[in-house]
Write a protein that holds these residues in place. Structure first.
Motif, mmCIF file in Angstrom:
data_model
loop_
_atom_site.group_PDB
_atom_site.id
_atom_site.type_symbol
_atom_site.label_atom_id
_atom_site.label_comp_id
_atom_site.label_asym_id
_atom_site.label_seq_id
_atom_site.Cartn_x
_atom_site.Cartn_y
_atom_site.Cartn_z
ATOM 1 N N SER A 110 0.755 -1.225 -0.056
ATOM 2 C CA SER A 110 -0.017 0.085 0.074
ATOM 3 C C SER A 110 0.801 1.281 -0.051
ATOM 4 O O SER A 110 1.993 1.207 0.241
ATOM 5 N N THR A 115 1.283 0.188 -7.449
ATOM 6 C CA THR A 115 0.178 0.967 -6.747
ATOM 7 C C THR A 115 0.104 2.334 -7.285
ATOM 8 O O THR A 115 1.128 3.162 -7.281
ATOM 9 N N TYR A 161 -1.057 6.464 -6.445
ATOM 10 C CA TYR A 161 -1.601 7.267 -5.354
ATOM 11 C C TYR A 161 -1.719 8.673 -6.006
ATOM 12 O O TYR A 161 -0.884 9.157 -6.564
#
Length: 492
Positions: free
Chosen positions: A75, A173, A175
């Motif tokens: 994450s 990932t 963001y």
């Protein structure tokens, strides 16, 4: 994706919420058959690069009840105390982001940033490791973004973080971050969650050359936007969902702080006050105390509105009939019919008379509110811009000028004001240059030009003969290379 036979009934039971045994049996059978087919055709040659996925789905609703896989994940999020959406103070700022490694391996992560809006801003990766960050399993790695504001109102972009696992998988990932210039004083907040309905109002604000930033309600909270000190003017794209959770408290707090709010939507009052709306949304007290309106019914009937003669916002629309196109876009039970309460006054009515209120305005000498019970997104482009311009002009926001007002440029108090036929307007220049002074009406249309040429440094006056104009509120606008300034004028 590898579907393995070892994910059988026992594993499926762990995944499945209490439900029909038939679903479990079907899942196990499907897994086994798929794996058998792979083996029958000679097997897969890259087993180490595959991962297992299993899910249980409802036959009736097609809802995925439970799912799991062996895909390695991690994450990316702003560090505690940081906000991914923020106003950058002064000439620079930073954002600290963390990578949480939950892949089960010690890995090195690669970071990159791509700008989506506001390419004139400088956003770079700095700090320890910069673009290459080694992180032990279960631990955190730090990434820092350094931000230098550009000339545009805001910038947004994607921080992409990726890694290659031990078995060769590349996992990424993304963001999303957004940074706002401190000179941006208008926010457009979509609290309805329906970004499609925001498209046309945003195009209108851009066409008006306003310096604004679009925000979701989550972004607004992240940027601490619900403050008049931060954003003196906020436009809300809404429906009945405006009242959910923190949004309700945020709107009330914003008006209490002296903010100027334009809010519109076809079912706001319905959601707050109709007994058949969602129980959790109902709050007629909030409707009356914050939006200064009471609810009458959820279908006004006529899909046209008109303004009020002499009103500071809606005078331009007193004679014309505005088609709000509710039948085309909204359900037939929209828009709402309301009444003005707690000091508010009606400024729009449905149909031909004054029996059904469609919009109100309220002013306590500090905060100002325009609440329209119909959606601006449904209007014709020129009408939407005219109504938006009229409301913002009443707030004191000058439509048509993208730059911030310069403190060195000023318009003094005209005398007399209000006036019946003519008035004198003082203004001051910090240097000799070309000046244009014009008068615009509540729709933003120019009705007179007072000065258009070179002027010397110092104090000046301009005379305005308004004998050919109707009563109402107008605005004197001065343009120079330093910026623009504006002063409201009232013809009685």
């Amino acid at each position: 994706v590898r579907v393995g036979a070892h994910i059988g009934i026992d594993a499926a039971v762990k995944l499945l919420r209490p439900g029909p045994a038939r679903a479990v049996a079907m899942l196990a059978a499907a897994l086994c058959i798929a794996y058998a087919l792979i083996v029958a055709v000679g097997g897969w040659q890259y087993v180490k690069k595959m991962y297992e996925v299993a899910f249980v789905q409802s036959d009736q609703s097609k809802e995925v009840l439970q799912a799991a896989s062996t895909l390695q994940t991690f994450s990316v999020a702003a560090k505690a105390g940081e906000a991914p959406v923020q106003v950058i103070p002064g000439t620079s700022g930073t954002l600290d982001v963390q990578v949480h490694n939950t892949t089960g391996e010690d890995l090195t992560f690669t970071a990159s940033y791509k700008s989506i809006v506001g390419n004139d801003w400088g956003v770079t990766l700095t700090g320890p490791g910069a673009t290459s960050i080694p992180v032990v399993n279960t631990q955190f790695g730090d990434i820092q973004l350094s931000i230098t504001p550009g000339t545009s109102a805001y910038t947004s972009g994607i921080l992409a973080v990726s890694t290659i696992t031990g078995r060769g998988d590349t996992v990424t990932t993304n963001y999303v971050v957004k940074f706002i210039s401190p000179s941006t004083k208008i926010a457009f907040v979509d609290v309805s969650g329906d970004s499609a309905s925001s498209v046309t109002p945003l195009k209108t604000l851009t066409a008006m050359k306003l310096r604004y930033v679009p925000l979701t309600d989550v972004e607004a909270a992240s940027a601490a936007a619900w403050s008049a000190a931060q954003f003196p003017t906020i436009i809300i794209e809404a429906n009945k969902w405006i009242v959910t959770g923190a949004n309700k408290a945020a709107v009330a707090s914003y008006l209490q702080s002296g903010g100027h709010l334009l809010v519109h939507g076809g079912e706001i009052a319905y959601g707050l006050a109709d007994p058949s709306s969602t129980p959790a949304d109902q709050d007629p007290t909030w409707l009356a105390s914050v939006l200064h309106a009471t609810y009458v019914k959820d279908s006004a009937g006529p899909f046209t509105v008109h303004g009020v003669s002499g009103d500071v916002v809606s005078n331009t629309f007193a004679a014309p009939t505005v088609n709000i196109n509710a039948a085309r876009v909204d359900a037939q039970n929209q828009p709402d019919q309301i009444t003005a309460t707690n000091g508010a006054i009606p400024i729009f009515y449905y149909g031909a008379g004054t029996a059904q209120v469609a919009g109100i305005r309220w002013d306590d000498g500090n905060a100002k509110l325009v609440y329209l019970a119909f959606g601006l997104q449904n209007l014709a482009a020129n009408t939407r811009q005219a109504i938006t311009t009229a409301a913002l002009n009443w707030f004191g926001v000058q439509a048509g000028v993208a730059s911030a007002q310069s403190n060195a440029l000023a318009i003094g108090n005209s005398y007399p004001n209000p006036f019946t036929s003519s008035t004198t307007i003082p203004y001051s220049l910090s240097r000799s240059e070309t000046v244009r002074i014009s008068i615009v009406d509540a729709r933003g249309a120019e009705v007179a030009t007072l000065v258009d040429g070179f002027e010397s440094i110092g104090d000046h006056t301009a005379s305005f003969d308004a004998s050919h104009l109707t009563r109402g509120t107008y605005f004197c606008v001065i343009h120079t290379s330093e910026g623009s300034a504006m002063r409201p004028l009232t013809i009685e």
